[in-house]
Design a protein around this motif. Structure first.
Motif, PDB file in Angstrom:
ATOM      1  N   LEU A 253    -100.227   1.417  38.867  1.00  0.00           N
ATOM      2  CA  LEU A 253     -99.246   0.459  38.946  1.00  0.00           C
ATOM      3  C   LEU A 253     -98.923   0.027  37.482  1.00  0.00           C
ATOM      4  N   LEU A 254     -97.755   0.249  36.897  1.00  0.00           N
ATOM      5  CA  LEU A 254     -97.517   0.434  35.335  1.00  0.00           C
ATOM      6  C   LEU A 254     -96.786  -0.908  35.013  1.00  0.00           C
ATOM      7  N   ILE A 255     -97.322  -1.632  33.861  1.00  0.00           N
ATOM      8  CA  ILE A 255     -96.839  -2.731  33.159  1.00  0.00           C
ATOM      9  C   ILE A 255     -96.592  -2.642  31.803  1.00  0.00           C
ATOM     10  N   PRO A 256     -95.639  -1.635  31.486  1.00  0.00           N
ATOM     11  CA  PRO A 256     -95.005  -1.441  30.246  1.00  0.00           C
ATOM     12  C   PRO A 256     -94.490  -2.635  29.415  1.00  0.00           C
ATOM     13  N   GLY A 257     -94.672  -3.075  28.234  1.00  0.00           N
ATOM     14  CA  GLY A 257     -94.218  -4.322  27.736  1.00  0.00           C
ATOM     15  C   GLY A 257     -93.047  -3.893  26.591  1.00  0.00           C
ATOM     16  N   THR A 258     -92.267  -4.822  26.231  1.00  0.00           N
ATOM     17  CA  THR A 258     -91.381  -4.795  25.299  1.00  0.00           C
ATOM     18  C   THR A 258     -90.704  -6.269  25.051  1.00  0.00           C
ATOM     19  N   SER A 259     -90.260  -6.485  23.815  1.00  0.00           N
ATOM     20  CA  SER A 259     -89.483  -7.442  23.664  1.00  0.00           C
ATOM     21  C   SER A 259     -87.876  -7.237  23.451  1.00  0.00           C
ATOM     22  N   SER A 260     -87.519  -5.958  23.978  1.00  0.00           N
ATOM     23  CA  SER A 260     -86.251  -5.498  23.597  1.00  0.00           C
ATOM     24  C   SER A 260     -85.595  -5.161  25.159  1.00  0.00           C
ATOM     25  N   VAL A 261     -84.413  -5.677  25.254  1.00  0.00           N
ATOM     26  CA  VAL A 261     -83.795  -5.448  26.607  1.00  0.00           C
ATOM     27  C   VAL A 261     -83.525  -3.637  26.568  1.00  0.00           C
ATOM     28  N   ALA A 262     -83.209  -3.315  25.476  1.00  0.00           N
ATOM     29  CA  ALA A 262     -82.730  -1.783  25.483  1.00  0.00           C
ATOM     30  C   ALA A 262     -84.075  -1.027  25.762  1.00  0.00           C
ATOM     31  N   HIS A 263     -85.217  -1.476  25.154  1.00  0.00           N
ATOM     32  CA  HIS A 263     -86.292  -0.745  25.665  1.00  0.00           C
ATOM     33  C   HIS A 263     -87.037  -0.771  26.926  1.00  0.00           C
ATOM     34  N   LEU A 264     -86.578  -2.103  27.387  1.00  0.00           N
ATOM     35  CA  LEU A 264     -87.021  -2.291  28.801  1.00  0.00           C
ATOM     36  C   LEU A 264     -85.991  -1.654  29.713  1.00  0.00           C
ATOM     37  N   ARG A 265     -84.910  -1.213  29.552  1.00  0.00           N
ATOM     38  CA  ARG A 265     -83.907  -0.402  30.386  1.00  0.00           C
ATOM     39  C   ARG A 265     -84.474   1.177  30.344  1.00  0.00           C
TER      40      ARG A 265
END
Length: 293
Positions: A253-265
């Protein structure tokens, strides 16, 4: 933004969640300490994640401290019925931002109540006990005392399910004699594969495995093999690294994090990336070469 399918679901306690969730750690300031540089941007990332279909968010009240939980509450409360928020306890921050163990029954009880207050919840769905016998990774030692304290909070109804973080197989076995363990959260990624056998053992027990630093953490994954596979598939290296994890085992189960909407997408799109067998074989070699280095 397209809805994610996250390659199916994983059982997490009484719930089933999509296999690609979101980790909130990077929403805090530098070093996971203090407020974010862009508060409005942090709130937007959280709202975009849920709008895209994310139903599992990983957080902790010692991120900030208090910062990420307060952002989650501001952005998402009242929470969607299908959203599972997983937090962790067992550490605290000092005035300079250092990470310190907080394992006493009193500290664990205070941490649960801090998470409840800052998230605006009456009960926490899953709480991971973060074991900090060493700052360099899992280290042997009994977890009976702190885990028993957390199990007592579960009996009081403040915690529904319990997981473990930064632990060894022996500690997992000890923990399962004390209470049900619904997930294990350890460092694991394409290059850091010490838990290969553990992941397979947990899969047979239907226990979720949640890799932290799935993209390498503060030192992002770098590999010519990874770059070559990504180029051949028309994807980014980080998307390929996430897709490899999704295919590695059904309980991941993955939980990659980011503070960027572009990276989230970009991260969420990895759920739709199919890796052919030859790509998997090549990527498996990344871990072998890293282990030999």
């Amino acid at each position: 933004m397209s809805k994610i399918n996250a390659a199916g679901t994983v059982r997490l306690g009484r719930r089933h969640v999509k296999r690609l969730g979101y980790g909130a750690m990077q929403l805090a300031g530098p070093g996971v300490f203090g407020p974010p540089k862009d508060r409005d941007g942090a709130l937007l990332v959280l709202r975009e994640a849920v709008a895209a279909g994310v139903d599992h968010i990983d957080t902790s009240d010692f991120y900030g401290p208090h910062v990420t939980n307060q952002l989650i509450r501001e952005a998402l409360a009242p929470y969607p019925d299908d959203l599972v928020i997983v937090t962790k306890i067992g550490a605290r921050r000092d005035e300079a931002g250092a990470w310190l163990p907080a394992f006493s029954p009193e500290a664990l009880t205070e941490a649960v109540h801090d998470n409840l207050r800052n998230l605006g919840l009456e009960a926490l769905e899953v709480v991971n006990l973060r074991v900090m016998f060493s700052v360099h990774g899992p280290a042997e030692g009994s977890i009976e005392a702190p885990l028993s304290a957390l199990a007592e909070l579960q009996r009081q109804g403040l915690v529904r399910h319990i997981g473990l973080s930064n632990v060894t197989p022996a500690q997992i076995a000890e923990g399962r004699r004390i209470c049900d363990i619904v997930c294990v959260q350890n460092q694991y990624n394409l290059a850091h594969r010490a838990d290969d056998a553990l992941i397979d053992d947990l899969a047979r027990e239907d226990i979720a495995y949640v890799p932290f630093f799935p993209l390498g953490g503060f030192t992002p994954l770098q590999s010519s093999i990874l770059a070559d596979v990504a180029h051949g598939l028309g994807a980014t290296p980080m998307q390929v690294a996430l897709a490899w994890l999704l295919r590695r085992a059904p309980n991941i189960l993955l939980i990659p994090g980011t503070s960027s909407v572009a990276h989230l997408r970009e991260n969420l799109a990895a759920a739709e990336l199919e890796l052919p067998d030859e790509a998997m074989a090549a990527l498996d070699g990344v871990g072998a070469s890293a282990g030999a280095a």
